[in-house]
Design a protein around this motif. Sequence first.
Motif, PDB file in Angstrom:
ATOM      1  N   LYS A   1      15.136  54.988   7.179  1.00 21.04           N
ATOM      2  CA  LYS A   1      14.744  53.456   7.490  1.00 21.04           C
ATOM      3  C   LYS A   1      15.606  52.376   6.895  1.00 21.04           C
ATOM      4  O   LYS A   1      16.520  52.846   5.853  1.00 21.04           O
ATOM      5  CB  LYS A   1      13.511  53.316   7.167  1.00 21.04           C
ATOM      6  CG  LYS A   1      12.474  54.261   7.912  1.00 21.04           C
ATOM      7  CD  LYS A   1      12.124  53.972   9.416  1.00 21.04           C
ATOM      8  CE  LYS A   1      11.286  54.846   9.998  1.00 21.04           C
ATOM      9  NZ  LYS A   1      11.124  54.607  11.493  1.00 21.04           N
ATOM     10  N   VAL A   2      15.679  51.294   7.158  1.00 23.90           N
ATOM     11  CA  VAL A   2      16.319  50.141   6.376  1.00 23.90           C
ATOM     12  C   VAL A   2      15.286  48.958   5.946  1.00 23.90           C
ATOM     13  O   VAL A   2      14.399  48.794   6.874  1.00 23.90           O
ATOM     14  CB  VAL A   2      17.512  49.473   7.272  1.00 23.90           C
ATOM     15  CG1 VAL A   2      18.011  48.308   6.542  1.00 23.90           C
ATOM     16  CG2 VAL A   2      18.669  50.507   7.642  1.00 23.90           C
ATOM     17  N   PHE A   3      15.442  48.248   4.725  1.00 23.86           N
ATOM     18  CA  PHE A   3      14.863  47.317   4.437  1.00 23.86           C
ATOM     19  C   PHE A   3      15.751  46.302   4.234  1.00 23.86           C
ATOM     20  O   PHE A   3      16.735  46.441   3.346  1.00 23.86           O
ATOM     21  CB  PHE A   3      13.946  47.553   3.093  1.00 23.86           C
ATOM     22  CG  PHE A   3      13.489  46.287   2.468  1.00 23.86           C
ATOM     23  CD1 PHE A   3      12.460  45.792   2.868  1.00 23.86           C
ATOM     24  CD2 PHE A   3      14.050  45.860   1.432  1.00 23.86           C
ATOM     25  CE1 PHE A   3      11.906  44.523   2.545  1.00 23.86           C
ATOM     26  CE2 PHE A   3      13.645  44.689   0.574  1.00 23.86           C
ATOM     27  CZ  PHE A   3      12.615  43.999   1.226  1.00 23.86           C
ATOM     28  N   PHE A   4      15.651  45.176   4.525  1.00 27.46           N
ATOM     29  CA  PHE A   4      16.794  44.011   4.451  1.00 27.46           C
ATOM     30  C   PHE A   4      16.228  42.995   3.291  1.00 27.46           C
ATOM     31  O   PHE A   4      15.069  42.552   3.450  1.00 27.46           O
ATOM     32  CB  PHE A   4      17.049  43.287   5.646  1.00 27.46           C
ATOM     33  CG  PHE A   4      17.703  43.947   6.593  1.00 27.46           C
ATOM     34  CD1 PHE A   4      18.960  44.511   6.407  1.00 27.46           C
ATOM     35  CD2 PHE A   4      17.087  44.408   7.962  1.00 27.46           C
ATOM     36  CE1 PHE A   4      19.784  45.209   7.189  1.00 27.46           C
ATOM     37  CE2 PHE A   4      18.033  45.053   8.753  1.00 27.46           C
ATOM     38  CZ  PHE A   4      19.344  45.575   8.596  1.00 27.46           C
ATOM     39  N   ALA A   5      17.090  42.606   2.132  1.00 28.38           N
ATOM     40  CA  ALA A   5      16.806  41.609   1.465  1.00 28.38           C
ATOM     41  C   ALA A   5      18.036  40.610   1.443  1.00 28.38           C
ATOM     42  O   ALA A   5      18.630  40.611   2.589  1.00 28.38           O
ATOM     43  CB  ALA A   5      16.875  42.270   0.129  1.00 28.38           C
ATOM     44  N   ASN A   6      18.123  39.797   0.388  1.00 32.66           N
ATOM     45  CA  ASN A   6      19.084  38.674   0.428  1.00 32.66           C
ATOM     46  C   ASN A   6      20.232  38.853  -0.442  1.00 32.66           C
ATOM     47  O   ASN A   6      21.128  38.001  -0.397  1.00 32.66           O
ATOM     48  CB  ASN A   6      18.299  37.375  -0.136  1.00 32.66           C
ATOM     49  CG  ASN A   6      17.124  37.043   0.885  1.00 32.66           C
ATOM     50  OD1 ASN A   6      17.357  36.852   2.023  1.00 32.66           O
ATOM     51  ND2 ASN A   6      15.845  37.285   0.271  1.00 32.66           N
ATOM     52  N   SER A   7      20.243  40.052  -1.392  1.00 33.91           N
ATOM     53  CA  SER A   7      21.116  40.094  -2.350  1.00 33.91           C
ATOM     54  C   SER A   7      21.250  41.513  -2.914  1.00 33.91           C
ATOM     55  O   SER A   7      20.513  42.290  -2.520  1.00 33.91           O
ATOM     56  CB  SER A   7      21.090  39.089  -3.437  1.00 33.91           C
ATOM     57  OG  SER A   7      19.855  39.612  -4.170  1.00 33.91           O
ATOM     58  N   GLY A   8      22.333  41.739  -3.546  1.00 35.01           N
ATOM     59  CA  GLY A   8      22.170  43.191  -4.095  1.00 35.01           C
ATOM     60  C   GLY A   8      21.332  43.197  -5.127  1.00 35.01           C
ATOM     61  O   GLY A   8      20.621  44.460  -5.308  1.00 35.01           O
ATOM     62  N   THR A   9      20.911  42.434  -6.047  1.00 29.02           N
ATOM     63  CA  THR A   9      19.955  42.700  -6.814  1.00 29.02           C
ATOM     64  C   THR A   9      18.710  42.982  -6.473  1.00 29.02           C
ATOM     65  O   THR A   9      17.730  43.638  -6.849  1.00 29.02           O
ATOM     66  CB  THR A   9      19.825  41.415  -8.168  1.00 29.02           C
ATOM     67  OG1 THR A   9      19.125  41.964  -9.137  1.00 29.02           O
ATOM     68  CG2 THR A   9      19.393  40.225  -7.404  1.00 29.02           C
ATOM     69  N   GLU A  10      18.282  42.299  -5.209  1.00 26.44           N
ATOM     70  CA  GLU A  10      17.005  42.488  -4.651  1.00 26.44           C
ATOM     71  C   GLU A  10      17.049  43.793  -3.913  1.00 26.44           C
ATOM     72  O   GLU A  10      15.728  44.397  -3.842  1.00 26.44           O
ATOM     73  CB  GLU A  10      17.007  41.250  -3.519  1.00 26.44           C
ATOM     74  CG  GLU A  10      16.674  40.162  -4.166  1.00 26.44           C
ATOM     75  CD  GLU A  10      16.390  39.001  -2.954  1.00 26.44           C
ATOM     76  OE1 GLU A  10      15.776  39.076  -2.099  1.00 26.44           O
ATOM     77  OE2 GLU A  10      16.988  37.725  -3.091  1.00 26.44           O
TER      78      GLU A  10
END
Length: 436
Positions: free
Chosen positions: A109-118
């Motif tokens: 699966k994939v979870f999308f965030a806004n940045s590398g730290t997230e």
Amino acid sequence: MAGPVGTGAGGDAWLARYSHSLMGVFGTPQRVLVRGNGAVVWDVDGNEYLDLLGGIAVNALGHAHPFVTSVVASQLATLGHVSNFFTSPTQIALAEKLLGICGAPEGSKVFFANSGTEANEAAFKLARAHGKTHSQPGGPARSVIIALEGAFHGRTMGALAMTAKHAYREPFEPMPAGVLHIPFNDIAALRDAVDETVAAVILEPIQGEAGVRPLSAEYLQAARELTRAAGALLILDEVQTGIGRTGEWFAGIPGAAGNDGGPCADAVELPDAVTLAKGLGGGFPIGALITIGTGPSELLSAGQHGTTFGGNPVATAAALATLHVIESRDVLGNVRRVGAALAAGLAAIEGVTEVRAHGLLIGFDLGRPMAAEVVRLALDAGFIINAPRPATIRLAPPLILTDSQARRFLTALPAILAAAARSISSTGISTKGEPS
């Protein structure tokens, strides 16, 4: 390219306004940039620069790539943001695409965030969820997360706890408990540390902020074997190295589609999770946590993690466009070719003592702590580079950098190094460069 250049009246005026209105967490910006095209940018005073940092490995296709900008504009004119009460075709398509590139098995699966730290913050929570789920009744808590000395995983509190640099951590201590930093590339230390108390081991296949230091193939293989035996997760942080930066899709996943033998090829089987960001959106903010297989993918359930903006239609459209161009224009081949030529040219320059090159992620050492002065003089000469360590320069240019652009830098560098050496000798300057 005209030079030397510096801030003019326009730049000085904007920087004064910057200092008056923005927090000083980044210090004073070096220039006020207003326009870019490919690997070239211009500042507010009209000065031109060859961008050899790419927004710190972000602008995979350079600036204002026509296909990416057209896709983003079209998507924004159609559907910009919907929240995660809903989904969009671009979000689903991007998740499918990333799983395919990884060679991930069914159930991933994939979870999308806004940045590398997230993305790494989500990985931190994934590790803790794994620890709670897999602790034995009556046995020790499985809560320890192992990271490496020299690691940089981000600046939010969970990601910062996994980051090794004391100067970043000390102002905000106490850190979230349970993170252990062990020596870099030391298999014996890893073997001693991984036991039934460990929830996860998180590794950068190549440490960018530490000066472009790669883990050995043997270390990555040992990490996979030891974590599997102990029942811990292996998480690869490919925020800086992923999406073609090394000339392969990923630095640490040899089975990824199109990987022909990157720096860590044949080193490790699939990890349990991978984090991405930076080059994924081609300049548009997006991050991702990819979980490999059913077990890791079922650790976080509805309501346990989330994001308002993550995976929005515009960000995922930008990422799909970026991946399309990389695939269709042999960008990975360009990274390998130009990166090899750039590395060979650097190694032949007097004053460069070591070159560590992985595609277009390159670190080179200067033998003395004058990197910050080199960065300053290079900027004045029209080149954007970075000093992650006092004696180390890092290059992470757009993946579309041309041979002629690389040669332009190689031609100018000897004079820049000589001028920096004279400046250091005459003034005693020893300003330290710091990662961003």
